[in-house]
Design a protein around this motif. Structure first.
Motif, PDB file in Angstrom:
ATOM      1  N   PHE A 252      46.510  21.722  37.570  1.00  0.00           N
ATOM      2  CA  PHE A 252      45.653  20.829  38.347  1.00  0.00           C
ATOM      3  C   PHE A 252      46.451  19.620  38.816  1.00  0.00           C
ATOM      4  O   PHE A 252      47.277  19.077  38.074  1.00  0.00           O
ATOM      5  CB  PHE A 252      44.474  20.346  37.494  1.00  0.00           C
ATOM      6  N   PRO A 294      34.542  17.831  31.548  1.00  0.00           N
ATOM      7  CA  PRO A 294      35.244  18.338  32.731  1.00  0.00           C
ATOM      8  C   PRO A 294      34.416  18.156  33.996  1.00  0.00           C
ATOM      9  O   PRO A 294      33.186  18.180  33.953  1.00  0.00           O
ATOM     10  CB  PRO A 294      35.427  19.822  32.407  1.00  0.00           C
ATOM     11  N   ASN A 295      35.108  17.984  35.115  1.00  0.00           N
ATOM     12  CA  ASN A 295      34.392  17.987  36.389  1.00  0.00           C
ATOM     13  C   ASN A 295      34.236  19.428  36.870  1.00  0.00           C
ATOM     14  O   ASN A 295      34.623  20.377  36.177  1.00  0.00           O
ATOM     15  CB  ASN A 295      35.096  17.098  37.421  1.00  0.00           C
ATOM     16  N   ALA A 296      33.694  19.602  38.061  1.00  0.00           N
ATOM     17  CA  ALA A 296      33.393  20.947  38.553  1.00  0.00           C
ATOM     18  C   ALA A 296      34.646  21.738  38.910  1.00  0.00           C
ATOM     19  O   ALA A 296      34.582  22.962  39.054  1.00  0.00           O
ATOM     20  CB  ALA A 296      32.475  20.855  39.772  1.00  0.00           C
ATOM     21  N   VAL A 297      35.790  21.065  39.046  1.00  0.00           N
ATOM     22  CA  VAL A 297      37.043  21.763  39.338  1.00  0.00           C
ATOM     23  C   VAL A 297      37.633  22.353  38.057  1.00  0.00           C
ATOM     24  O   VAL A 297      38.087  23.500  38.026  1.00  0.00           O
ATOM     25  CB  VAL A 297      38.060  20.810  40.007  1.00  0.00           C
ATOM     26  N   GLN A 303      35.821  24.733  29.850  1.00  0.00           N
ATOM     27  CA  GLN A 303      34.449  24.228  29.833  1.00  0.00           C
ATOM     28  C   GLN A 303      34.262  23.004  28.950  1.00  0.00           C
ATOM     29  O   GLN A 303      33.235  22.333  29.044  1.00  0.00           O
ATOM     30  CB  GLN A 303      33.495  25.327  29.351  1.00  0.00           C
ATOM     31  N   PRO A 333      34.849  11.772  33.821  1.00  0.00           N
ATOM     32  CA  PRO A 333      35.479  12.820  34.624  1.00  0.00           C
ATOM     33  C   PRO A 333      35.952  12.287  35.969  1.00  0.00           C
ATOM     34  O   PRO A 333      35.352  11.370  36.537  1.00  0.00           O
ATOM     35  CB  PRO A 333      34.356  13.849  34.814  1.00  0.00           C
ATOM     36  N   ARG A 335      36.357  12.486  39.965  1.00  0.00           N
ATOM     37  CA  ARG A 335      35.512  13.056  41.017  1.00  0.00           C
ATOM     38  C   ARG A 335      36.048  14.415  41.448  1.00  0.00           C
ATOM     39  O   ARG A 335      37.263  14.643  41.478  1.00  0.00           O
ATOM     40  CB  ARG A 335      35.469  12.132  42.237  1.00  0.00           C
ATOM     41  N   ASN A 336      35.148  15.310  41.826  1.00  0.00           N
ATOM     42  CA  ASN A 336      35.550  16.669  42.193  1.00  0.00           C
ATOM     43  C   ASN A 336      36.525  16.696  43.363  1.00  0.00           C
ATOM     44  O   ASN A 336      37.416  17.555  43.423  1.00  0.00           O
ATOM     45  CB  ASN A 336      34.317  17.503  42.539  1.00  0.00           C
ATOM     46  N   ASP A 337      36.380  15.754  44.299  1.00  0.00           N
ATOM     47  CA  ASP A 337      37.243  15.759  45.480  1.00  0.00           C
ATOM     48  C   ASP A 337      38.610  15.127  45.215  1.00  0.00           C
ATOM     49  O   ASP A 337      39.432  15.020  46.123  1.00  0.00           O
ATOM     50  CB  ASP A 337      36.559  15.051  46.654  1.00  0.00           C
ATOM     51  N   GLN A 338      38.862  14.728  43.974  1.00  0.00           N
ATOM     52  CA  GLN A 338      40.137  14.101  43.639  1.00  0.00           C
ATOM     53  C   GLN A 338      41.072  15.030  42.872  1.00  0.00           C
ATOM     54  O   GLN A 338      42.104  14.592  42.367  1.00  0.00           O
ATOM     55  CB  GLN A 338      39.890  12.830  42.810  1.00  0.00           C
ATOM     56  N   ILE A 340      42.592  19.336  42.613  1.00  0.00           N
ATOM     57  CA  ILE A 340      42.632  20.717  43.089  1.00  0.00           C
ATOM     58  C   ILE A 340      43.341  21.580  42.051  1.00  0.00           C
ATOM     59  O   ILE A 340      44.009  21.072  41.146  1.00  0.00           O
ATOM     60  CB  ILE A 340      43.368  20.851  44.441  1.00  0.00           C
TER      61      ILE A 340
END
Length: 359
Positions: A252, A294-297, A303, A333, A335-338, A340
């Motif tokens: 990640f 955890p975030n959604a990524v 989990q 967590p 942010r999801n957009d931060q 990949i």
């Protein structure tokens, strides 16, 4: 009659009308440690009822550790309660999948990379002292190895190489020494338990989740805080394991260029312990970093948790200087957009690349 060591937070114990559960470490039967004073415990119980009058709580035991489970019908109330008391929030469906809940601390992110350079680290963190020498980019950093951190010291903010893995709890060391003593006793060998306890190897705790624990509270002060530079981190990805092959890692990062980021960390100076039997008793500076939900990524891969990541200079300064009540809010967590998932493991970067921090 079942013993309290069998009193797990299992599926049958969950209240489906109150499906949102916050779990707080309450103490150790074996070591006598507790998370909070009796007054603070009263405040915890009172605050749950203040958020939701119909909330319930009960005790659960995992081995020798006692946990208090608070059950809410409203997830927002559960989230607020978790944030205030640094608990672990789960829902009934999570436990239903697993059958029983188990503690989360210390089982996440045991591998990361640091491919940036010390000039970038010093510039972003405002470190005034650099004792790392010629710091090379490192594609893989493993537990119990030396790694760069930026820490507060009496002489000023310092970039230094420190060993990864904070001291484990006295309870964990006691349990390990007790098992060793039992094995020696079965063999009919004599031993001095206090000496056995002193020399019990402690490979260190790589992640800190339950910051409310008495064990970690002593290091809440700003003088014990650090930031840990990294460019990507890994989690095992069992779903991608080829038949007959090894479990691969999912890596990640902020984006495909792997810009410099920082974990929120804690460091301890000059701790005496036995890290490895062949080393014997040593004294060393140690560090670890915080984890959170955890975030959604990350969640589809892991989990249970993800590292607590600092995203800009303001957050770095807050973590290194602010009172604990403010700094501890950064255990959240990303942010999801931060974040990949990288397509391949990171190998190298240009060491003179322009320093960039995730914004």
């Amino acid at each position: 009659m079942a013993s309290r060591r069998d009193n797990l937070l299992a599926r049958w114990r969950l209240d489906l009308e109150l499906p949102h559960h916050v779990i707080i470490w309450w103490g150790s039967y074996q070591s006598g440690e507790s998370a909070d004073s009796y007054r603070e415990r009263g405040d915890i119980l009172t605050s749950a009822l203040a958020l939701e009058q119909a909330s319930k709580s009960y005790s659960a035991w995992i081995e020798w550790d006692q946990y208090l489970v608070f059950c809410f019908s409203n997830r927002e109330a559960a989230r607020q309660f978790r944030d205030r008391w640094s608990g672990q929030l789960i829902d009934t469906d999570e436990v239903s999948r697993k059958g029983a809940w188990t503690p989360r601390e210390g089982d996440v992110c045991n591998l990361y990379s640091m491919l940036s350079n010390q000039e970038a680290i010093r510039g972003i963190t405002r470190a005034m002292i650099d004792s790392t020498g010629n710091m090379e980019p490192t594609p893989e950093i493993w537990p119990d190895r030396m790694a760069p951190i930026v820490r507060n010291t009496p002489a000023g903010r310092e970039l230094a190489q420190v060993r990864w893995g904070l001291p484990s709890s006295s309870q964990a060391i006691f349990q390990a020494a007790t098992k060793r003593a039992d094995a020696l006793r079965k063999k009919g060998k004599e031993f001095d338990f206090q000496e056995l306890l002193k020399m019990e190897p402690d490979g260190g705790t790589t992640n800190v989740r339950n910051v409310a624990s008495k064990h970690w509270k002593r290091w809440h002060g700003a003088e014990f805080r650090c930031v840990v530079p990294f460019t990507s981190f890994a989690e095992p990805d069992p779903a991608s394991k080829p038949e007959g092959g090894r479990t691969p890692n999912a890596w990640f990062a902020a984006d495909s260029s792997c810009p410099l980021m920082f974990f929120a960390g804690i460091w301890v100076p000059q701790w005496q312990s036995v890290r490895k039997i062949k080393e014997g008793l040593i004294t060393a500076d140690l560090f670890s970093f915080l984890t959170t939900e955890p975030n959604a990524v990350v969640a589809p891969i892991h989990q249970k948790a993800m590292p607590a990541i600092l995203t800009n200079q303001v957050e770095i300064e807050t973590w290194l200087t602010a009172p604990w009540e403010e700094a501890s809010k950064l255990q959240r967590p990303l942010r999801n957009d931060q974040l990949i998932i990288l397509s391949t493991a990171p190998m190298s970067v240009e060491t003179n690349a322009e320093p960039r921090l995730l914004l």
